[in-house]
Scaffold this active site. Structure first.
Site, mmCIF file in Angstrom:
data_model
loop_
_atom_site.group_PDB
_atom_site.id
_atom_site.type_symbol
_atom_site.label_atom_id
_atom_site.label_comp_id
_atom_site.label_asym_id
_atom_site.label_seq_id
_atom_site.Cartn_x
_atom_site.Cartn_y
_atom_site.Cartn_z
ATOM 1 C CB VAL A 152 -0.952 0.029 1.209
ATOM 2 C CG1 VAL A 152 -1.912 1.208 1.090
ATOM 3 C CG2 VAL A 152 -1.724 -1.280 1.318
ATOM 4 C CB SER A 153 2.025 3.401 -2.579
ATOM 5 O OG SER A 153 2.564 4.686 -2.830
#
Length: 742
Positions: free
Chosen positions: A315-316
Site C-alpha cells: 500500500v502506497s
C-alpha cells in the site's frame, strides 16, 4: 493467614466487576525519540546518499498501558515514529523495565510497533542487512529509541487510572493505493471478489476516557499506508504522513477540548524577560534552556493520539499513481518500468511535486477520519485483557497444508525484485520488479559475497536467490532467524503483532484465520463482532510477507518475503496456535528459542563529530543571513520566512524534549514561543559550509500557517557546540530580527 483467601477472593470479584462494567486501568505516555538530526542515514529506502540534515518535525514514541486491575493482566503497546521495531531495542527495553518493575512488563506483554516512516535516523537494528547503508550501528539512534520507549511506558504506567475504552471503525478515503496491483491479481478470483478494493481502507480506533473526570486521555488508530510520502531524496527527519496525522490530531484536541488542562499550541506560557529579550549576536545558554521554549510541555497531562501501521506491504500513499518521469504516461503494469527503466517510474503523491504537501494531505486524510471516529465512538469495550507470545525459528518451520502436504520455510533470502525497489523509491537500475532473472555479473558478485546452498536455491523457488542473507554470518548475522509473534486482547478487539510488512491479501488471510480459530475454540466468548487488527512492523523486523500466489510473480514484496513461498502459511499456522491457546485459556508451553543479543557484535564506521569551528569574529548563534523583510513590510499566511545562523553539528546534542528552532511572538512586552521544531510548519535545516568543513550553519524556515495570529514574530535557534570531539558541550541560542505577520 485465614483471612488471606477471603481477601484474594474479594479482589478477584472486584476485578471481574471492573471488567464487566467496561472499566479498565489505562494510562498513556509520549516521549521524544528524534535522535541524531545530521549525518546519519535515514532508514527505509536504503539510499546511501540520504543522510539527515535537519528536522521537518520531531519523532515520538506514543504508548498506552491497559490493565484489568492493579494486579490483573495488562499489556503495553508502543507506537514509534520509526521505520520499524528492532529486536535489540525490545531486548534492552525489557531489561530496563525489569529493573524498574520486576516482571510486570516483559517480552510477552509489550508490543513495540513502527509507523514505517522512511525519514527517521537508521542504524538501530542489530542485523547487518538493515544497518549497511547507515555504516553500521549508530549508538545515538539506538539509545534515543530505547529511552523513548522506556519512558513512554513509564509515563503510561504512572498515569494509570480507571478508564473506559471505546472502539470505532470507518473507511479512509484516498490515502493509499496498491503499488503492486499485478501481483494482487495473482490471488484467486473468488478470493478477490470478497473485497471491494485491492487495499484495506478500514481504520480501527481505540479511544480512552478517564472514568472519573470524563476527559479523553488518548486514542490509537490502525490503518495501512506506507510512510513514503517523503521521497528517497529527502534529508529532513520526519514522521511522514502518520507522524503528521498524530501531530494534527493532538493539536486539534488541545485546541478544541475545554477539558484539556494544557494550553493549545498557539497560546503557550510566557517566559521571563531575561530569557525573552536577548537580541543581536549568539548568546550562551544551558543544556535545558531549549526545553523551556517548547510549546507542548511533556508533563504527563497531554492527550496522546497515535497512528499505527497495519498490513502495509503493498500500500502506497502516492495516490496519484506511478508515472514515467520522461513521458508522463503510466508505468508498465507488470514490471513498473518505463521502456525497461525502473528509475523513471515514480509514484506521485496528491501534492506532487511538493512532497511536504503530499505528506500533509495524506496525514490530514487519516487525521480527519480519526476525528470522525473519535467524536462518534460509543461502542464501549468490555471483557478480558489477555495476551499470548511465542518465538519461532522461521528458517525451518514445518507447515502442514491442505491435503496433508507438508512443506518447510527457508533460511532468509532476497530475490532480484528486491533490488529493483518500488515505485515509492526505485532501487538499482539493473533490476526490475517481476523479473526473476539475475545477470552473470550479479551472480558472480553474489557468489563472491556468499553463494547460496543447493538447499536454499531449491527451497526458495520460484524466487531466484540474489542474497542468501539467512546463510550469512560474517562479520555478524545478516538477517533474523528467530521471530516473535504475539496476540493482544482487550475485550472484543484482538491485535496481531507481526514482525514485518504483510501485503493486503496476506493480512486478510491471517485476520480471517485467527478470527475463525477464536470463534471455534472460544466457547461463545468470540463471535462475528470480534474485531481483529494487524499491528505491522512490531517487536522486530523481517521485511515482507506476500501470499503464495503473489510470491510467484516476484515483484518487490514477493522478492522481499524472506523465508520462502510458504512464509504466510507458517504465520497462519503458528498464529492459530496462539489464538487457540488464547480462546481456551491455556498458556503456551513451548515458547521457542530466545533471539540473540548482538549488541556486543555491532560495529560502526560512522565517525563522531570532530568538533565545530567558526569564521574569525563570529560566535555560535550569530546571524549569517537575517530575515529579508517583504515588500510592504508585512508577511502573509502561506509566505516562507527564514533566517540562517552560524551553528554546530546537531549530533553534539539531540536536544531531546527540546527544540533547535522556535518562532516567538511578541505579546505585550514579552516574547513567547508560538511554534517549535515539533510543528509541521517550522523547518530546521543544517548544512556544512563544504563537504570537508567543520563550519556549519542552520536555517530556520517558517511556512506561515493559515491559523496564525497576526502580530510581531522572530525566529530563534538553539544548538550545542564542541571545539573538539572530547571537549564539553557549549550551548548557545540566537535570534533574528523581528518581522510582522498580517
Amino acid at each position: 493467614m485465614r483471612g488471606k483467601p477471603v481477601i484474594v477472593a474479594i479482589s478477584l470479584i472486584c476485578a471481574v466487576i471492573v471488567v464487566a462494567n467496561g472499566e479498565y486501568l489505562i494510562g498513556v505516555g509520549s516521549y521524544d525519540m528524534t535522535g541524531p538530526a545530521a549525518e546519519v542515514n535515514l532508514m527505509g529506502y536504503a539510499n546511501p546518499n540520504q543522510n539527515g540534515a535537519g528536522i521537518h518535525f520531531r519523532l515520538r514514541a506514543r504508548a498506552f498501558v491497559v490493565a484489568e486491575s492493579s494486579e490483573g493482566p495488562r499489556f503495553a503497546f508502543v507506537n514509534l515514529d520509526a521505520g520499524m521495531a528492532s529486536q535489540l531495542v525490545t531486548i534492552k527495553v525489557v531489561e530496563r523495565l525489569k529493573s524498574r518493575y520486576g516482571d510486570l512488563y516483559n517480552e510477552e506483554n509489550i508490543a513495540i510497533s513502527g509507523t514505517h516512516t522512511h525519514a527517521g535516523p537508521g542504524g538501530y537494528l542489530q542485523y547487518l542487512t538493515y544497518t549497511f547503508t547507515a555504516l553500521g550501528f549508530v549508538r545515538q539512534s539506538f539509545d534515543a529509541l530505547v529511552t523513548a520507549v522506556e519512558l513512554s511506558i513509564v509515563q503510561a504506567h504512572h498515569t494509570l487510572k480507571p478508564s473506559s475504552a471505546f472502539i470505532n471503525k470507518g473507511d479512509v478515503d484516498n490515502a493509499g493505493i496498491n503499488r503492486s496491483p499485478s501481483a494482487y491479481l495473482f490471488n484467486p478470483r473468488e478470493e478477490r471478489a470478497k473485497y471491494p478494493k485491492d487495499i484495506d481502507t478500514l481504520m480501527t480506533m481505540l479511544k480512552f476516557v478517564d472514568k472519573n473526570s470524563g476527559k479523553s486521555i488518548g486514542a490509537f488508530t490502525w490503518f495501512a499506508t506506507h510512510g513514503t510520502s517523503m521521497s528517497n531524496t529527502n534529508q529532513l527527519i520526519s514522521g511522514d504522513n502518520k507522524g503528521a496525522a498524530a501531530r494534527f490530531f493532538e493539536d486539534w484536541f488541545a485546541k478544541n477540548s475545554s477539558s484539556n488542562s494544557s494550553p493549545p499550541p498557539n497560546t503557550p506560557p510566557v517566559f521571563s524577560k531575561l530569557e525573552a529579550t536577548a537580541t543581536g549576536g549568539g548568546q550562551s545558554c544551558n543544556q535545558t534552556t531549549s526545553q523551556g521554549f517548547k510549546v507542548r510541555k511533556n508533563d504527563g497531562t497531554l492527550f496522546v493520539g497515535a497512528f499505527c501501521q497495519s498490513n502495509v506491504g503493498d500500500v502506497s500513499p502516492n495516490v496519484a499513481g506511478a508515472v514515467c518521469t520522461d513521458t508522463g504516461l503510466p508505468c508498465d503494469f507488470n514490471y513498473s518500468t518505463c521502456n525497461g527503466n525502473n528509475q523513471l517510474c515514480i509514484g506521485r503523491g496528491p501534492g506532487y511535486p511538493d512532497e511536504i504537501s503530499s505528506t500533509r494531505m495524506i496525514g490530514e486524510r487519516q487525521f480527519q477520519k480519526a476525528v470522525d471516529l473519535f467524536t462518534s465512538a460509543t461502542d464501549e469495550l468490555t471483557g478480558k485483557i489477555d495476551y499470548r507470545h511465542a518465538y519461532l525459528n522461521f528458517t525451518n518451520i514445518e507447515v502442514e497444508l491442505e491435503g496433508n502436504k507438508v512443506v518447510r520455510t527457508c533460511p532468509a533470502a532476497m530475490g532480484p525484485g528486491f533490488a529493483a525497489g518500488t515505485t515509492d523509491g526505485p532501487g538499482l537500475k539493473d533490476f526490475q520488479q517481476g523479473n526473476n532473472t539475475i545477470s552473470e555479473i550479479w551472480i558472480a558478485l553474489r557468489n563472491t559475497i556468499k553463494k547460496p546452498s543447493d538447499y536454499q536455491v531449491e527451497c526458495q523457488k520460484p524466487k531466484e536467490v540474489l542474497l542468501t542473507t539467512g546463510e550469512m554470518f560474517w562479520p555478524w548475522q545478516w538477517a533474523p532467524a528467530i521471530l516473535p509473534i504475539q496476540i493482544l486482547k482487550i475485550g472484543k478487539l484482538v491485535i496481531l503483532s507481526v514482525p514485518g510488512e504483510f501485503t493486503t491479501m496476506a493480512g486478510r488471510r491471517l485476520r480471517e484465520a485467527v478470527k475463525a480459530t477464536l470463534i471455534s475454540n472460544g466457547n461463545g466468548e468470540y463471535n462475528n463482532e470480534t474485531h481483529v487488527v494487524i499491528a505491522g512492523l512490531t517487536n522486530t523486523y523481517s521485511q515482507y510477507v506476500a501470499t503464495f500466489e503473489e510470491y510467484n510473480q516476484q515483484r518487490y514484496e514477493g522478492a522481499s518475503t524472506l523465508y520462502g513461498p510458504h512464509t504466510l502459511s507458517a504465520y497462519i499456522q503458528e498464529f492459530n496456535k496462539l489464538a487457540k491457546a488464547l480462546a481456551t485459556g491455556h498458556n503456551i508451553t513451548v515458547k521457542g528459542p530466545s533471539p540473540p543479543d548482538l549488541l556486543s557484535a555491532q560495529v560502526s564506521l560512522l565517525p563522531d563529530p570532530p568538533g565545530d569551528y567558526l569564521p574569525p569574529g563570529k560566535h555560535f548563534g550569530d546571524i549569517k543571513q537575517d530575515v529579508v523583510q517583504p515588500p510592504g513590510g508585512s508577511f502573509k499566511k502561506g509566505d516562507r520566512v527564514n533566517a540562517t545562523f552560524w551553528s554546530a553539528n546537531p549530533r553534539n546534542d539531540m536536544l531531546t524534549e527540546g527544540t533547535y528552532a522556535v518562532v516567538e511572538m511578541m505579546k505585550g512586552q514579552q516574547w513567547v514561543p508560538a511554534y517549535d521544531d515539533d510543528d509541521f510548519s517550522l523547518f530546521f535545516k543544517w548544512k556544512k559550509e563544504s563537504v570537508a568543513s567543520l563550519t556549519s550553519s542552520a536555517t530556520i524556515e517558517w511556512e506561515i500557517p493559515e491559523g496564525v495570529s497576526p502580530g510581531v514574530y522572530r525566529l530563534r535557534h538553539f544548538g550545542s557546540s564542541k571545539v573538539a570531539s572530547e571537549s564539553p558541550n557549549s550551548y548557545f541560542t540566537g535570534v533574528s530580527t523581528a518581522f510582522t505577520v498580517s
